[in-house]
Write an enzyme that holds these catalytic residues in place. Sequence first.
Site, short mmCIF file in Angstrom:
data_model
loop_
_atom_site.label_atom_id
_atom_site.label_comp_id
_atom_site.label_asym_id
_atom_site.label_seq_id
_atom_site.Cartn_x
_atom_site.Cartn_y
_atom_site.Cartn_z
N ASP A 135 -1.18 7.01 4.61
CA ASP A 135 -0.25 6.27 5.48
C ASP A 135 -0.20 6.88 6.87
O ASP A 135 -0.24 6.19 7.89
CB ASP A 135 1.15 6.15 4.85
CG ASP A 135 1.57 7.36 4.06
OD1 ASP A 135 0.78 8.33 3.97
OD2 ASP A 135 2.69 7.38 3.53
N TYR A 187 -10.61 -0.92 -7.85
CA TYR A 187 -11.45 -2.11 -7.81
C TYR A 187 -12.41 -2.23 -8.99
O TYR A 187 -13.37 -2.99 -8.95
CB TYR A 187 -12.28 -2.13 -6.51
CG TYR A 187 -11.48 -2.50 -5.28
CD1 TYR A 187 -10.11 -2.30 -5.25
CD2 TYR A 187 -12.08 -3.05 -4.16
CE1 TYR A 187 -9.36 -2.62 -4.13
CE2 TYR A 187 -11.34 -3.37 -3.03
CZ TYR A 187 -9.99 -3.15 -3.02
OH TYR A 187 -9.26 -3.47 -1.91
N LYS A 209 -3.95 10.24 -1.19
CA LYS A 209 -2.50 10.12 -1.41
C LYS A 209 -2.15 11.00 -2.62
O LYS A 209 -1.46 10.58 -3.56
CB LYS A 209 -2.13 8.64 -1.66
CG LYS A 209 -0.66 8.35 -1.72
CD LYS A 209 0.01 8.25 -0.36
CE LYS A 209 1.51 8.12 -0.50
NZ LYS A 209 2.21 8.04 0.81
N ASP A 213 -11.18 0.26 1.98
CA ASP A 213 -11.20 -1.17 2.29
C ASP A 213 -10.23 -1.46 3.44
O ASP A 213 -10.56 -2.09 4.43
CB ASP A 213 -10.81 -1.95 1.03
CG ASP A 213 -11.01 -3.45 1.17
OD1 ASP A 213 -11.61 -3.88 2.16
OD2 ASP A 213 -10.57 -4.17 0.27
MG MG Z 1 -12.33 -5.78 2.72
#
Ligand code: MG
Length: 335
Positions: A207, A125, A174, A231
């Site tokens: 996952d 981000y 991950k 998020d």
């Molecule tokens: Mg969000």
Amino acid sequence: MTQTITVIRGDGIGPEIMEAALFVLDAMNAGLQYEEADAGMVALEKHGELLPQSTLDSIRRNRIALKSPLTTPVGEGFSSINVELRKRFDLYANVRPAKSFPNTKSRFPSGVDLITVRENTEGAYIGEGQSLSEDGETAMLTQKITRRGSERIVRYAFELARKTGRKKVTVVHKANILKSTSGLFLRTARVVAAEYPDIQCNEMIVDNTCMQLVMRPEQFDIIVTTNLFGDIISDLCAGLVGGLGLAPGANIGTEAAIFEAVHGSAPDIAGKGVANPCALLLAVGQMLDHIGQPENATRLRHAIVATLEAKDSLTPDLGGEGNTMSFAKAIASRL
Ligand code: MG
Ligand code: NAI
């Protein structure tokens, strides 16, 4: 002693839920004074910019802000005002509790009580290195993870565990595939975890975490993870406990902290007076904890739970026939 906080009423349902939240906060006599500041569409109309300098100054001065949702107009200025605020104040920790509440439309009316601690400034981000090749065939994006950024977010999670009496931190990653970025995060997390032998630490791949959250959410206590995973996971967790009307979030840095509902400005119900004020009120609870008023935070949460239990004046999203203010008054009467 009184303390001044910055209050941003925001867009859409923002002013309605803020009025309700301040009504409850006033009923608590928490000794807070409000300095109003504009952001979002309201600010664009009044001051010609989405995030006026006077608002930034107010947050910098007071160090604590309670913020309603802001509408980011499409094709205007920043990609997101919220992301911009996090950047400006280096609000590195996004803290989102998810807890089962009675009488919600949740799949888990009990058993969920976890906090997602999401790194808020790095990862996918950062908005850097985004490009599209001239032929439109190839898109690129840079992800950046730093040891410092990883260390401070994992440390925040472990300190939060100690402070709140929680027993376990799950590091979500991950690293098996994203060996450089997620790998650095995981290795750094292990070093920090070793300093907290009193807190159990486990590692889980993202996952699998999603499946585990849906199958057995009670196994989680605190989750700490990088920006994108956090998020997604925190929204998943909000969904587990009954949706956006009950999901609060705190954005915390060393210089300032901004408390808000996870949901947006809900243009579809704005102006109707039916928005659920609980998410913002639960964010008020996080704020009270943060500014050293844990008794008031607990009082507020108990009043919210008691009102939900009594099904007193609940808003339509919870299946009730109340409205924003009647719900807030019902909560205030149980403080
Ligand atoms: Mg969000
Ligand atoms: P949204 O969260 O505003 O609405 C999604 C759905 O949930 C709508 O049906 C809405 O009516 C419902 N909802 C949301 N909050 C509610 C509440 N308190 N009580 C009852 N129902 C509620 O998401 P959407 O529609 O994607 O975004 C609308 C605007 O909000 C956009 O401009 C977006 O940029 C902004 N936004 C701002 C955020 C912030 O300031 N932190 C976060 C998310 C979106």
